[in-house]
Design a protein around this motif. Structure first.
Motif, mmCIF file in Angstrom:
data_model
loop_
_atom_site.group_PDB
_atom_site.id
_atom_site.type_symbol
_atom_site.label_atom_id
_atom_site.label_comp_id
_atom_site.label_asym_id
_atom_site.label_seq_id
_atom_site.Cartn_x
_atom_site.Cartn_y
_atom_site.Cartn_z
ATOM 1 N N ASN A 30 0.827 -1.119 0.015
ATOM 2 C CA ASN A 30 -0.021 -0.063 -0.270
ATOM 3 C C ASN A 30 1.036 1.313 0.110
ATOM 4 O OD1 ASN A 30 -2.730 -0.721 0.195
ATOM 5 N ND2 ASN A 30 -2.425 -1.588 1.937
ATOM 6 N N TYR A 31 1.181 1.670 -1.057
ATOM 7 C CA TYR A 31 2.152 2.745 -1.262
ATOM 8 C C TYR A 31 1.600 4.179 -0.684
ATOM 9 C CZ TYR A 31 6.402 1.070 -3.166
ATOM 10 O OH TYR A 31 7.569 0.463 -3.171
ATOM 11 N N HIS A 32 -0.024 4.289 -0.625
ATOM 12 C CA HIS A 32 -0.480 5.464 -0.109
ATOM 13 C C HIS A 32 -0.231 5.334 1.629
ATOM 14 C CE1 HIS A 32 -3.647 2.253 0.592
ATOM 15 N NE2 HIS A 32 -4.224 3.220 1.433
ATOM 16 N N ARG A 33 0.096 4.426 2.223
ATOM 17 C CA ARG A 33 0.518 4.333 3.435
ATOM 18 C C ARG A 33 1.846 4.766 3.693
ATOM 19 N NH1 ARG A 33 -3.732 2.225 6.074
ATOM 20 N NH2 ARG A 33 -3.382 3.995 7.520
ATOM 21 N N ILE A 34 2.799 4.848 2.789
ATOM 22 C CA ILE A 34 4.169 5.294 2.819
ATOM 23 C C ILE A 34 4.287 6.471 2.421
ATOM 24 C CG2 ILE A 34 6.496 4.645 2.247
ATOM 25 C CD1 ILE A 34 5.763 1.736 2.002
ATOM 26 N N LYS A 35 4.376 7.410 3.359
ATOM 27 C CA LYS A 35 4.640 8.946 3.016
ATOM 28 C C LYS A 35 6.292 9.348 2.808
ATOM 29 C CE LYS A 35 0.336 9.427 3.975
ATOM 30 N NZ LYS A 35 -0.679 9.129 3.051
ATOM 31 N N ASP A 36 6.709 9.106 1.635
ATOM 32 C CA ASP A 36 8.182 9.481 1.307
ATOM 33 C C ASP A 36 8.195 10.845 1.349
ATOM 34 O OD1 ASP A 36 10.468 9.852 -0.201
ATOM 35 O OD2 ASP A 36 10.311 8.182 -1.294
ATOM 36 N N VAL A 37 9.323 11.331 2.177
ATOM 37 C CA VAL A 37 9.407 12.746 2.516
ATOM 38 C C VAL A 37 9.741 13.369 1.196
ATOM 39 C CG1 VAL A 37 9.767 12.521 4.764
ATOM 40 C CG2 VAL A 37 11.631 12.409 3.302
ATOM 41 N N LYS A 38 10.350 12.727 0.193
ATOM 42 C CA LYS A 38 10.960 13.151 -0.988
ATOM 43 C C LYS A 38 9.759 13.742 -1.808
ATOM 44 C CE LYS A 38 15.659 12.020 -1.257
ATOM 45 N NZ LYS A 38 16.860 11.657 -1.806
ATOM 46 N N ARG A 39 8.602 12.974 -1.682
ATOM 47 C CA ARG A 39 7.471 13.309 -2.535
ATOM 48 C C ARG A 39 6.781 14.530 -2.151
ATOM 49 N NH1 ARG A 39 4.402 7.596 -2.947
ATOM 50 N NH2 ARG A 39 6.064 6.282 -4.048
ATOM 51 N N TYR A 40 6.997 15.161 -0.833
ATOM 52 C CA TYR A 40 6.484 16.109 -0.432
ATOM 53 C C TYR A 40 7.414 17.587 -0.775
ATOM 54 C CZ TYR A 40 2.958 13.287 1.672
ATOM 55 O OH TYR A 40 1.880 12.624 1.898
ATOM 56 N N GLY A 41 8.390 17.160 -1.334
ATOM 57 C CA GLY A 41 9.645 18.281 -1.742
ATOM 58 C C GLY A 41 10.790 18.418 -0.947
ATOM 59 N N ALA A 42 11.131 17.313 0.047
ATOM 60 C CA ALA A 42 12.309 17.245 0.588
ATOM 61 C C ALA A 42 13.396 16.900 -0.270
ATOM 62 C CB ALA A 42 12.162 16.228 1.887
ATOM 63 N N VAL A 43 14.532 17.201 -0.151
ATOM 64 C CA VAL A 43 15.776 17.101 -0.859
ATOM 65 C C VAL A 43 16.847 16.146 -0.228
ATOM 66 C CG1 VAL A 43 17.740 18.291 -2.213
ATOM 67 C CG2 VAL A 43 15.329 19.478 -1.836
ATOM 68 N N GLY A 44 17.044 16.257 0.846
ATOM 69 C CA GLY A 44 18.028 15.519 1.549
ATOM 70 C C GLY A 44 19.402 15.584 1.095
ATOM 71 N N ASP A 45 19.784 16.688 0.607
ATOM 72 C CA ASP A 45 21.348 16.816 0.363
ATOM 73 C C ASP A 45 22.314 17.543 1.254
ATOM 74 O OD1 ASP A 45 20.530 19.783 0.504
ATOM 75 O OD2 ASP A 45 20.673 20.146 -1.459
ATOM 76 N N GLY A 46 21.754 17.686 2.652
ATOM 77 C CA GLY A 46 22.623 18.109 3.416
ATOM 78 C C GLY A 46 22.753 19.543 3.617
#
Length: 390
Positions: A30-46
């Motif tokens: 169920n991918y709708h149950r996994i909230k990937d922060v990058k789908r919300y605009g997070a970059v994670g580049d430090g």
């Protein structure tokens, strides 16, 4: 590795799911149950401040969801709040999914009903601030009849951004938390043998049935500090290096108990210090060492509260540094009805010290060498027999 095969819109019970294979096995997810922060605009580049994007992802969480951090370093300037829902917060491992906090707590988590549970795993929480904030601050559902599992923290690193420059004040704080499991975690303070970080794990209020296993604590004042009305803690197969005191039991609970088994401590002041009520407990099979550079008066295991009793100290190896450091006592007992059995105590000024409060205790089968004095027994009524010291 994971391969996405496709989506299904017709199979009963799988609408909206994705078929994945992991090691050859297909699973509907169920991918709708996994909230990937990058789908919300997070970059994670430090470099980029990901606070706004992660706040959006948190706001979209529902019961049963997973807040997911793909590999990356995420900069945050406010705490991640996991409140009043059953949730999982997960990364791909502490070496690759890193949350970097500046000027804030790390995770503020709470459950308010018995059916809620929070899981945190596979992450590093690091701070760019010195000595003010808590990495994980959890408040549980404080009901004495609580039967549900409330919190799991697994495979999490808690550390400074830069060793010697930053440090959390407290790694994990538990308030009124029942049925907690903390395992395979690393908690690191400011720098070698530095006590600026106050607690690795701190138990407050009525935190009950807490299990800590296979964890590593480096360079803080207290590795585990257990206070207030806590009961029923177990600390197993964990390492404590460079602490002032590895484990402090300082509770006022009605029926307190602690079990410490298979741990290794290397401390400057106390190894395992039971200072208040402990009406049943044991310290077994631990290796307890005095840090070589300390000049403090050191105690390997101490059970000294008048309210304590029925504590067993069995099969531990304790090594002091009596020749060059502050006074070292291997085992110090001032509470009644205790058992001191089968311990090996070396290189202490005082191997075993039984004070007047240790009446009706049993001291048997202990061995050791190179102690200035092996055994002092000042108890009014105690039994000491078959202790063989060199």
């Amino acid at each position: 590795s994971t391969t996405i095969l496709g989506t299904v819109g017709t199979t009963v019970g799988t609408s909206g799911q994705v078929l994945e294979t992991t090691a050859g096995a297909a699973t509907w997810v169920n991918y709708h149950r996994i909230k990937d922060v990058k789908r919300y605009g997070a970059v994670g580049d430090g470099v980029t401040n990901d606070n706004a994007a992660i706040t959006l992802a948190v706001a979209d969480l529902a019961n049963g969801d997973t807040l997911y951090f793909p590999p990356g370093t995420y900069i945050l300037t406010s705490a991640v709040s996991l409140l009043n829902k059953s949730l999982t917060m997960r990364g791909e491992g502490p070496q690759v999914s890193i949350l970097d906090f500046t000027g804030t707590n790390g995770i503020n988590a709470a459950t308010t009903v018995s059916t809620q549970s929070i899981k945190i795993e596979g992450l590093t929480l690091q701070t760019a601030t010195s000595g003010t904030y808590t990495a994980i601050d959890f408040t549980g559902h404080a009901i004495a009849s609580h039967r549900q599992h409330q919190l799991t923290i697994r495979d999490v690193n808690i550390k400074p951004r830069s060793l010697g420059a930053n440090y959390w004040l407290t790694g994990i704080s538990l308030t009124e938390a029942w049925n907690v499991q903390i395992e395979d975690c690393h908690l690191i303070g400011k720098q070698t043998n530095d006590g600026s970080m106050l607690y690795g794990i701190r138990g407050l209020e009525q935190s009950v049935a807490v299990r800590i296993s296979n964890c590593f604590f480096y360079d803080m004042f207290y590795g585990v500090g257990i206070e207030s009305s806590c009961e029923g803690w177990g600390i197993h197969h964990s390492d404590f290096v460079g602490q002032n005191t590895a484990i402090l039991w300082n509770t006022v609970a009605t029926l307190p108990q602690i079990v410490v088994d298979g741990c290794h401590t290397n401390t400057l002041f106390r190894g395992i210090d039971i200072t208040t009520k402990c009406t049943g407990g044991q310290v077994t099979n631990c290796l307890i060492l005095q840090v070589a550079l300390t000049t403090q008066s050191w105690v390997g295991i101490g059970v000294n509260a008048g309210e304590s009793k029925n504590v067993s100290l069995i099969g531990n190896k304790i090594v002091g540094g009596a020749t060059s450091n502050g006074r070292a006592v291997g085992i110090q007992v001032g509470s009644p009805h205790c058992i001191v059995q089968g311990n090996v105590i070396n290189d202490c000024n005082q191997g075993i010290e039984m004070s007047a409060g240790s009446s009706y205790s049993v001291i048997v089968g202990n061995t050791g060498s190179s102690n200035t004095t092996h055994l002092t027994n000042s108890a009014a009524t105690s039994t000491a027999s078959l202790n063989i010291f060199e």
